[in-house]
Design a protein around this motif. Structure first.
Motif, short mmCIF file in Angstrom:
data_model
loop_
_atom_site.label_atom_id
_atom_site.label_comp_id
_atom_site.label_asym_id
_atom_site.label_seq_id
_atom_site.Cartn_x
_atom_site.Cartn_y
_atom_site.Cartn_z
N MET A 1 0.83 -1.20 0.00
CA MET A 1 0.00 0.00 0.00
C MET A 1 0.86 1.25 0.00
O MET A 1 0.63 2.19 -0.74
N LEU A 2 1.87 1.23 0.87
CA LEU A 2 2.73 2.40 0.98
C LEU A 2 3.41 2.73 -0.34
O LEU A 2 3.39 3.86 -0.79
N SER A 3 3.97 1.69 -0.92
CA SER A 3 4.73 1.92 -2.15
C SER A 3 3.82 2.50 -3.23
O SER A 3 4.24 3.30 -4.03
N ARG A 4 2.55 2.07 -3.19
CA ARG A 4 1.65 2.56 -4.21
C ARG A 4 1.40 4.06 -4.03
O ARG A 4 1.28 4.80 -4.98
N LYS A 5 1.30 4.49 -2.78
CA LYS A 5 1.02 5.90 -2.53
C LYS A 5 2.22 6.76 -2.86
O LYS A 5 2.10 7.86 -3.37
N SER A 7 4.56 6.14 -4.98
CA SER A 7 4.98 6.10 -6.38
C SER A 7 4.39 7.26 -7.18
O SER A 7 3.28 7.70 -6.95
N SER A 8 5.17 7.71 -8.13
CA SER A 8 4.66 8.78 -8.99
C SER A 8 3.88 8.19 -10.15
O SER A 8 3.26 8.90 -10.91
N THR A 9 3.94 6.88 -10.33
CA THR A 9 3.16 6.26 -11.39
C THR A 9 2.19 5.26 -10.80
O THR A 9 2.40 4.06 -10.84
N PRO A 10 1.10 5.75 -10.20
CA PRO A 10 0.18 4.86 -9.53
C PRO A 10 -0.81 4.24 -10.50
O PRO A 10 -1.74 3.57 -10.07
N GLY A 11 -0.61 4.41 -11.77
CA GLY A 11 -1.59 4.04 -12.78
C GLY A 11 -2.16 2.64 -12.62
O GLY A 11 -3.33 2.43 -12.85
N GLU A 15 -6.05 4.79 -10.55
CA GLU A 15 -6.47 6.14 -10.20
C GLU A 15 -6.10 7.17 -11.25
O GLU A 15 -6.95 7.83 -11.81
N ARG A 16 -4.80 7.33 -11.50
CA ARG A 16 -4.47 8.31 -12.54
C ARG A 16 -3.31 7.81 -13.38
O ARG A 16 -2.48 7.02 -12.94
N ALA A 17 -3.28 8.32 -14.58
CA ALA A 17 -2.31 7.83 -15.53
C ALA A 17 -0.99 8.57 -15.36
O ALA A 17 -0.95 9.72 -14.97
N SER A 18 0.10 7.89 -15.61
CA SER A 18 1.41 8.53 -15.56
C SER A 18 1.55 9.47 -16.74
O SER A 18 0.82 9.38 -17.73
N TRP A 19 2.50 10.40 -16.64
CA TRP A 19 2.70 11.36 -17.73
C TRP A 19 3.06 10.65 -19.02
O TRP A 19 2.70 11.07 -20.11
N PHE A 20 3.75 9.52 -18.86
CA PHE A 20 4.15 8.78 -20.06
C PHE A 20 2.93 8.28 -20.84
O PHE A 20 2.84 8.42 -22.06
N ILE A 21 1.97 7.69 -20.10
CA ILE A 21 0.76 7.18 -20.74
C ILE A 21 -0.03 8.33 -21.36
O ILE A 21 -0.51 8.24 -22.49
N LYS A 22 -0.14 9.44 -20.61
CA LYS A 22 -0.89 10.59 -21.13
C LYS A 22 -0.27 11.12 -22.41
O LYS A 22 -0.95 11.38 -23.40
N GLY B 210 3.64 -6.72 -2.74
CA GLY B 210 4.89 -5.98 -2.66
C GLY B 210 5.53 -5.62 -3.98
O GLY B 210 6.64 -5.10 -4.02
N ALA B 211 4.86 -5.90 -5.08
CA ALA B 211 5.45 -5.54 -6.36
C ALA B 211 5.31 -4.04 -6.59
O ALA B 211 4.29 -3.44 -6.24
N SER B 212 6.33 -3.43 -7.15
CA SER B 212 6.23 -2.01 -7.49
C SER B 212 5.35 -1.91 -8.73
O SER B 212 5.16 -2.89 -9.45
N PRO B 213 4.79 -0.72 -8.99
CA PRO B 213 3.95 -0.57 -10.18
C PRO B 213 4.66 -1.05 -11.44
O PRO B 213 4.05 -1.69 -12.29
N ASN B 214 5.94 -0.74 -11.54
CA ASN B 214 6.67 -1.17 -12.73
C ASN B 214 6.76 -2.69 -12.82
O ASN B 214 6.63 -3.27 -13.90
N GLN B 215 6.99 -3.32 -11.66
CA GLN B 215 7.06 -4.79 -11.66
C GLN B 215 5.71 -5.39 -12.04
O GLN B 215 5.64 -6.33 -12.81
N THR B 216 4.64 -4.80 -11.48
CA THR B 216 3.31 -5.30 -11.81
C THR B 216 3.06 -5.17 -13.30
O THR B 216 2.54 -6.07 -13.96
#
Lengths: 279, 301
Positions: A1-5, A7-11, A15-22, B210-216
C-alpha cells in the motif's frame, strides 16, 4: 500500500495515468487526426500545382468545380450503385447465415464465421487476384457485376457479426411466445424478428456500405476499365491532373462517410448497453 | 397457403436450417473458395512469352521463377516492412489502449473508442492521400522542420542509402510511416480489449504482495496484454503484405509483393506468375495464424 502511494506512477491501481501514458495517448490521437485536419485545409488552398504549406491563400471556388466535375460524378454514380447492390446482397446473405448459426447446431458451425471472415482477413490482393483469375479462367467479361460480386463477398461478415450478436442478446423467448400465440413463421419474422434486428441490420448495412464505398484493392482486379470513385482518386494521385478537385472530393468523402459511421457505431453501442441490463 | 408452408417448415427444422444456410454457403463456396481454387490452378499454368497467352498445362516452372533472387528480395522486403510496421504500431498503440482500458472515465472511453473506430472505417484512400500533403517536399513536415532548424537532419537522413530518397514522399521511410498510420486502429482495438480483460483484483494482489507498479506492469499486465498485441499484429501484418497502393504512391521502383502481383497480372498479363506470387503471402499468413493461435490471440479478437 505504501509503495503505491509514494509512487509517482500509480496508474496500475486505476487512479491516474502517468505522464508517459498521457503523452503517448495524446501523441497517438494527434497522429491519427492531424492528417485528416490537413485534408480540410487543402480543400481551400488557392494553389493548384503543389501542396505548399502554409497555403498561399484560401478560397471556396473549387467546391462548385468539384461537384460538377463529370468524371468525378460518373465514378461516384458507379460507386454508389455498386455499394447499394453489394450491401443488399450482404444483408441477405449475412442475415441468413446469422440465423442459421444462431438456431442450428450442425457440423462445421465454427467454420462458418471463419469462412465469412476470410475475405477480410487475408491480404487484399489475395481476394483480388483470386477473383481476377476466376474471371480470366471462365472468360467472364468485366462488368458492373464483377465488382458487385467481389464487394458483396467481403461485406457479408459485417452484417453477419452485427446480426448474430443481436440474436444472441435478444434470445429466442419472444419468438417462441409469438409462435405459441398462433403466429406463423412469416408473421413472426415480420412482427417480431425484423423489428428486433432492424438496428443491427442498419448498423451492419452502413458499415458494409462504407466498406464497399472506399474499397480499392479488390476493385482494381475486378473492375477492368471501369472507374469507381476510389479508383478515380487513385489515378488522380498517381498522375495529378486536377489537384483542387481531388482535394475537395477527398474532403467531401471524409465528411459524407463520417456521419453514417458514427451513427452505426452509436447503434451498436446503444444496443450492447441496453442488452446487458436485464441479465 | 402461407400457414401451411409455415407449419411444414416448422415441423422440419433441418430443412429450415438448410434453406437458411444454403444461399450464403453456396455463395462462399462457389465465388470465394472457387476463386481461390482457380488461383491455385492458375499458379501451375504458365505464360507463353511469344504469344502472351496463358498455356493451360501443368508446370512447376512458374514457382521456380519465384526463387530467382529478384523475386526473393521482393518477399524479404515486404515481410521486413510488415514486421517493422507491426512493431511500430504495437508501440504507438499501447499507451492509448492502456489509457482507454484503465484510466478513462465512461464518457471519455466512449469518445476515445469512437475516435479510434472512425479512422478504421473511413476512407482508406483519403487517409493515404493526406500523407501526400504531409511528406511532400514543400509540405508541412519540411516547413515544420525548417522552423525548428532540423531541416539539415532531414536532408542527411534522405541521403542515407536504404531508408532515404529524393523526398520523404518517395522513400522506404515514407512507405513505413504511411503503413503505420493506416493500420494503427487495427492494433489499438485488440490491445484495448485484452487490457480490459485483465482483472483488477490481479493487479491489486500483485501490488499487495509488494510488487512495485513497474514490476506489476512488466510481470502481470504486459504478459496478459500480449495476446491482444498478437491479435492486432495479424491485421497490421496481413494488410501490409497485401497492399499495393502505398508502395505505388510512396515508393521508388523497388517492388513489394502487392505491386509485383499487380504489374504481373496487369501490364504483362502473366496471371500464372501473379497467382504463384500470391501463394507467398498466403503461406506467410497461414504460418502466422498458426503461431498466433498458439499465443492465444484468437481469444482477444
Amino acid at each position: 500500500m505504501l509503495s503505491r502511494k509514494k509512487s509517482s506512477t500509480p496508474g496500475l491501481s486505476g487512479e491516474r495515468a502517468s505522464w508517459f501514458i498521457k503523452l503517448g495517448t495524446i501523441g497517438a490521437l494527434l497522429f491519427l487526426y492531424i492528417p485528416l485536419a490537413l485534408i480540410f485545409l487543402y480543400a481551400f488552398t488557392t494553389e493548384t500545382a503543389a501542396y505548399t504549406f502554409p497555403p498561399p491563400g484560401l478560397t471556396l471556388k473549387w467546391f462548385p468545380q468539384a461537384i460538377t466535375n463529370p468524371d468525378m460524378l460518373a465514378s461516384l454514380q458507379l460507386t454508389v450503385e455498386v455499394a447499394v447492390l453489394a450491401t443488399l446482397m450482404a444483408i441477405i446473405l449475412g442475415t441468413l447465415a446469422a440465423a442459421a448459426v444462431y438456431r442450428g447446431t450442425f457440423f462445421g458451425k465454427e467454420t462458418i464465421s471463419f469462412l465469412l471472415l476470410l475475405p477480410l482477413a487475408l491480404p487484399g490482393i489475395v481476394t483480388g487476384i483470386a477473383l481476377r483469375s476466376a474471371i480470366g479462367l471462365m472468360h467472364i467479361p468485366f462488368s458492373y457485376w464483377t465488382i458487385v460480386i467481389g464487394h458483396a463477398t467481403f461485406c457479408v461478415v459485417t452484417v453477419y457479426n452485427n446480426v448474430l450478436a443481436r440474436f444472441r442478446r435478444t434470445g429466442g423467448s419472444q419468438i417462441e411466445a409469438s409462435m405459441d400465440l398462433g403466429a406463423n413463421s412469416f408473421q413472426t419474422f415480420w412482427h417480431i424478428i425484423l423489428p428486433n434486428i432492424s438496428s443491427a441490420l442498419l448498423a451492419g448495412g452502413i458499415l458494409a456500405f462504407s466498406l464497399s464505398f472506399d474499397e480499392v484493392i479488390v476493385t482494381t482486379f475486378t473492375a477492368g476499365q471501369q472507374k469507381t470513385l476510389p479508383i478515380w482518386i487513385f489515378s488522380q494521385m498517381l498522375k495529378p491532373r486536377n489537384r483542387p478537385v481531388t482535394n475537395v472530393t477527398a474532403l467531401l468523402i471524409v465528411l459524407i462517410t463520417a456521419v453514417p459511421i458514427l451513427f452505426a457505431q452509436r447503434l451498436i453501442n446503444q444496443s450492447s448497453d441496453t442488452g446487458e441490463t436485464p441479465e | 397457403m402461407l400457414n401451411r408452408l409455415s407449419t411444414y417448415l416448422y415441423l422440419r427444422p433441418r430443412l429450415t436450417l438448410a434453406l437458411l444456410l444454403l444461399p450464403p454457403l453456396i455463395w462462399f463456396v462457389v465465388v470465394y473458395i472457387g476463386s481461390l481454387a482457380s488461383l491455385l490452378l492458375n499458379s501451375f499454368f504458365y505464360l507463353n512469352s511469344f504469344t502472351g497467352q496463358v498455356v493451360h498445362k501443368f508446370t512447376l516452372g512458374t514457382y521456380a521463377e519465384l526463387l530467382e533472387p529478384a523475386n526473393l528480395s521482393i518477399f524479404w522486403r515486404t515481410t521486413i516492412m510488415a514486421a517493422l510496421v507491426t512493431f511500430a504500431d504495437a508501440i504507438i498503440a499501447f499507451p492509448l489502449s492502456y489509457y482507454i482500458a484503465r484510466f478513462a472515465s465512461k464518457r471519455m472511453k466512449t469518445f476515445l473508442y469512437l475516435a479510434v473506430t472512425l479512422p478504421l472505417w473511413s476512407s482508406y484512400l483519403i487517409r493515404v492521400y493526406s500523407w501526400n500533403l504531409i511528406l511532400t517536399k514543400e509540405g508541412i513536415l519540411s516547413w515544420f522542420l525548417q522552423i525548428i532548424r532540423l531541416d539539415g537532419v532531414l536532408n542527411w537522413f534522405l541521403n542515407l542509402p536504404v531508408v532515404g530518397g529524393p523526398s520523404l514522399a518517395v522513400s522506404a521511410t515514407g512507405i513505413f510511416i504511411v503503413f503505420a498510420y493506416i493500420w494503427l486502429p487495427y492494433m489499438i482495438l485488440p490491445i484495448e480489449t485484452a487490457l480490459e480483460r485483465v482483472p483488477k483484483s490481479l493487479v491489486e494482489a500483485s501490488s499487495d504482495l509488494g510488487a512495485s507498479p513497474n514490476q506489476t506492469f512488466r510481470n502481470v499486465i504486459l504478459p496478459l496484454a500480449f495476446p491482444g498485441v498478437v491479435a492486432g499484429s495479424i491485421f497490421t501484418f496481413s494488410l501490409t503484405l497485401g497492399d499495393f497502393i502505398v508502395p505505388t504512391l510512396f515508393g521508388n521502383s523497388s517492388y513489394f509483393i502487392g505491386t509485383a502481383v499487380l504489374s504481373y497480372q496487369g501490364t504483362s498479363g502473366d496471371i500464372p506468375l501473379a497467382a504463384a506470387f500470391t501463394m507467398g503471402p498466403i503461406a506467410i499468413m497461414i504460418v502466422y495464424l498458426l503461431i498466433a493461435r498458439r499465443l492465444g490471440a484468437f481469444d482477444a479478437l
